[in-house]
Design a protein around this motif. Sequence first.
Motif, short mmCIF file in Angstrom:
data_model
loop_
_atom_site.label_atom_id
_atom_site.label_comp_id
_atom_site.label_asym_id
_atom_site.label_seq_id
_atom_site.Cartn_x
_atom_site.Cartn_y
_atom_site.Cartn_z
N ASN A 20 0.84 -1.20 0.00
CA ASN A 20 0.00 0.00 0.00
C ASN A 20 0.87 1.25 0.00
O ASN A 20 2.01 1.23 0.47
N THR A 21 0.33 2.34 -0.49
CA THR A 21 1.09 3.58 -0.58
C THR A 21 0.74 4.56 0.53
O THR A 21 1.63 5.15 1.15
N PHE A 22 -0.53 4.75 0.82
CA PHE A 22 -0.94 5.78 1.76
C PHE A 22 -1.54 5.21 3.05
O PHE A 22 -1.48 5.87 4.08
N SER A 23 -2.13 4.04 3.02
CA SER A 23 -2.82 3.51 4.20
C SER A 23 -2.21 2.19 4.63
O SER A 23 -1.44 1.56 3.89
N LYS A 24 -2.57 1.75 5.84
CA LYS A 24 -2.11 0.46 6.33
C LYS A 24 -2.81 -0.67 5.58
O LYS A 24 -3.96 -0.54 5.20
N MET A 25 -2.09 -1.77 5.45
CA MET A 25 -2.64 -2.90 4.72
C MET A 25 -3.67 -3.67 5.56
O MET A 25 -3.51 -3.80 6.77
N ASP A 26 -4.72 -4.17 4.88
CA ASP A 26 -5.66 -5.12 5.46
C ASP A 26 -5.29 -6.48 4.88
O ASP A 26 -5.53 -6.75 3.70
N VAL A 27 -4.72 -7.37 5.71
CA VAL A 27 -4.07 -8.58 5.21
C VAL A 27 -4.86 -9.82 5.63
O VAL A 27 -5.36 -9.89 6.77
N TYR A 28 -4.95 -10.80 4.71
CA TYR A 28 -5.48 -12.12 5.04
C TYR A 28 -4.60 -13.16 4.37
O TYR A 28 -3.80 -12.86 3.46
N ALA A 29 -4.72 -14.42 4.83
CA ALA A 29 -3.91 -15.52 4.31
C ALA A 29 -4.80 -16.57 3.67
O ALA A 29 -5.90 -16.86 4.15
N VAL A 30 -4.32 -17.15 2.57
CA VAL A 30 -5.00 -18.23 1.86
C VAL A 30 -4.09 -19.45 1.89
O VAL A 30 -2.94 -19.39 1.45
N VAL A 31 -4.59 -20.58 2.42
CA VAL A 31 -3.82 -21.81 2.53
C VAL A 31 -4.36 -22.80 1.50
O VAL A 31 -5.57 -23.09 1.47
N THR A 32 -3.46 -23.35 0.66
CA THR A 32 -3.82 -24.30 -0.38
C THR A 32 -3.03 -25.59 -0.17
O THR A 32 -1.81 -25.55 0.00
N LYS A 76 2.01 -30.52 -1.00
CA LYS A 76 2.61 -29.21 -0.71
C LYS A 76 1.56 -28.32 -0.04
O LYS A 76 0.39 -28.32 -0.41
N ILE A 77 2.02 -27.54 0.94
CA ILE A 77 1.16 -26.57 1.63
C ILE A 77 1.65 -25.18 1.26
O ILE A 77 2.80 -24.81 1.56
N LYS A 78 0.79 -24.43 0.62
CA LYS A 78 1.16 -23.08 0.16
C LYS A 78 0.36 -22.06 0.95
O LYS A 78 -0.87 -22.13 1.03
N ILE A 79 1.07 -21.07 1.53
CA ILE A 79 0.44 -19.99 2.30
C ILE A 79 0.67 -18.68 1.55
O ILE A 79 1.81 -18.21 1.43
N LYS A 80 -0.41 -18.08 1.05
CA LYS A 80 -0.33 -16.81 0.34
C LYS A 80 -0.82 -15.68 1.24
O LYS A 80 -1.86 -15.81 1.89
N LEU A 81 -0.07 -14.58 1.27
CA LEU A 81 -0.46 -13.39 2.01
C LEU A 81 -0.96 -12.35 1.00
O LEU A 81 -0.28 -12.04 0.01
N ILE A 82 -2.15 -11.80 1.27
CA ILE A 82 -2.81 -10.91 0.31
C ILE A 82 -3.31 -9.67 1.03
O ILE A 82 -3.85 -9.75 2.15
N SER A 83 -3.14 -8.52 0.36
CA SER A 83 -3.65 -7.25 0.86
C SER A 83 -5.02 -6.99 0.25
O SER A 83 -5.17 -6.97 -0.99
#
Length: 273
Positions: A20-32, A76-83
């Motif tokens: 993010n450029t101006f504000s704080k990130m709102d983050v969640y995780a996706v597990v596959t 395989k366990i994949k953890i993605k972090l997304i804003s």
Amino acid sequence: MDCRPFEITLIGANDIKDVNTFSKMDVYAVVTVSGAGVRKQKLRTPVHKDGGTSPKWNHTLKFTLDDAALVSDRVKIKIKLISDRTFGPTKIGKAVVPAKELLQSEKANGEKPVSYLVLTPKGKTKGSVSFGYKFGEKFSAPLPVQPEAHKKAHEPVMAYPAGHAGSSSAYPPPGVAHPVYQPYPPQPQPGYAYPPQQQPGYGYAPPPQAGYGYPPVVQPGYGYAQKPQKPKKGGGNMALGLGAGLLGGLLIGDMVSDVGDMAAYDVRNSIGI
């Protein structure tokens, strides 16, 4: 088929990339959970509002793993972090963990939280993600039933419609008149509101064809018709004078011939001829 329950508790992330450029990130995780010959499963955590570069979740996700694929290191366990952004989600990074590695670590160290490095979309390491996990006891589960893709080979296939019940013929039984099918009237071609007309020439319609027995009508040219030319002055008088002269000469010649004949007659009489 032998299966094994698997639980993973996403604790949080630390020092991850700020997209993010101006504000704080709102983050969640996706597990596959996926792999070769493994049914793909996907779950996600809630969004940590204003989590920034160090979001926290403490959220547990539950999966069921194929034990044979787990032992053969195919899971395989994949953890993605997304804003979570207004104009669409943005990837922050991911961590990929072999499930067999977690199984072996659990036997040696027990249920202790672990941390793995996070890779950005450009392949650079930035921050880490922490989680706890637990494998359950094996259990037997029936194999999933695959839907039948094709009909059986021995099933007959009707190539033509049947004529009537109890008959394999496509024709009507004896004594029944054959149906008469009326041809459909020709349909107008789409896109034309009127029947097509004969295309004219270059800007002007072609002249009408002349009928039999009459000469073709001569089309007038452009402009005005030419007036008949009048004879020039003097030309007629000259021709008239020339004709009168010729006629007068003929008359004079005849008169001279007559006078000569009369004179010859008088001479012969005087000499006694």
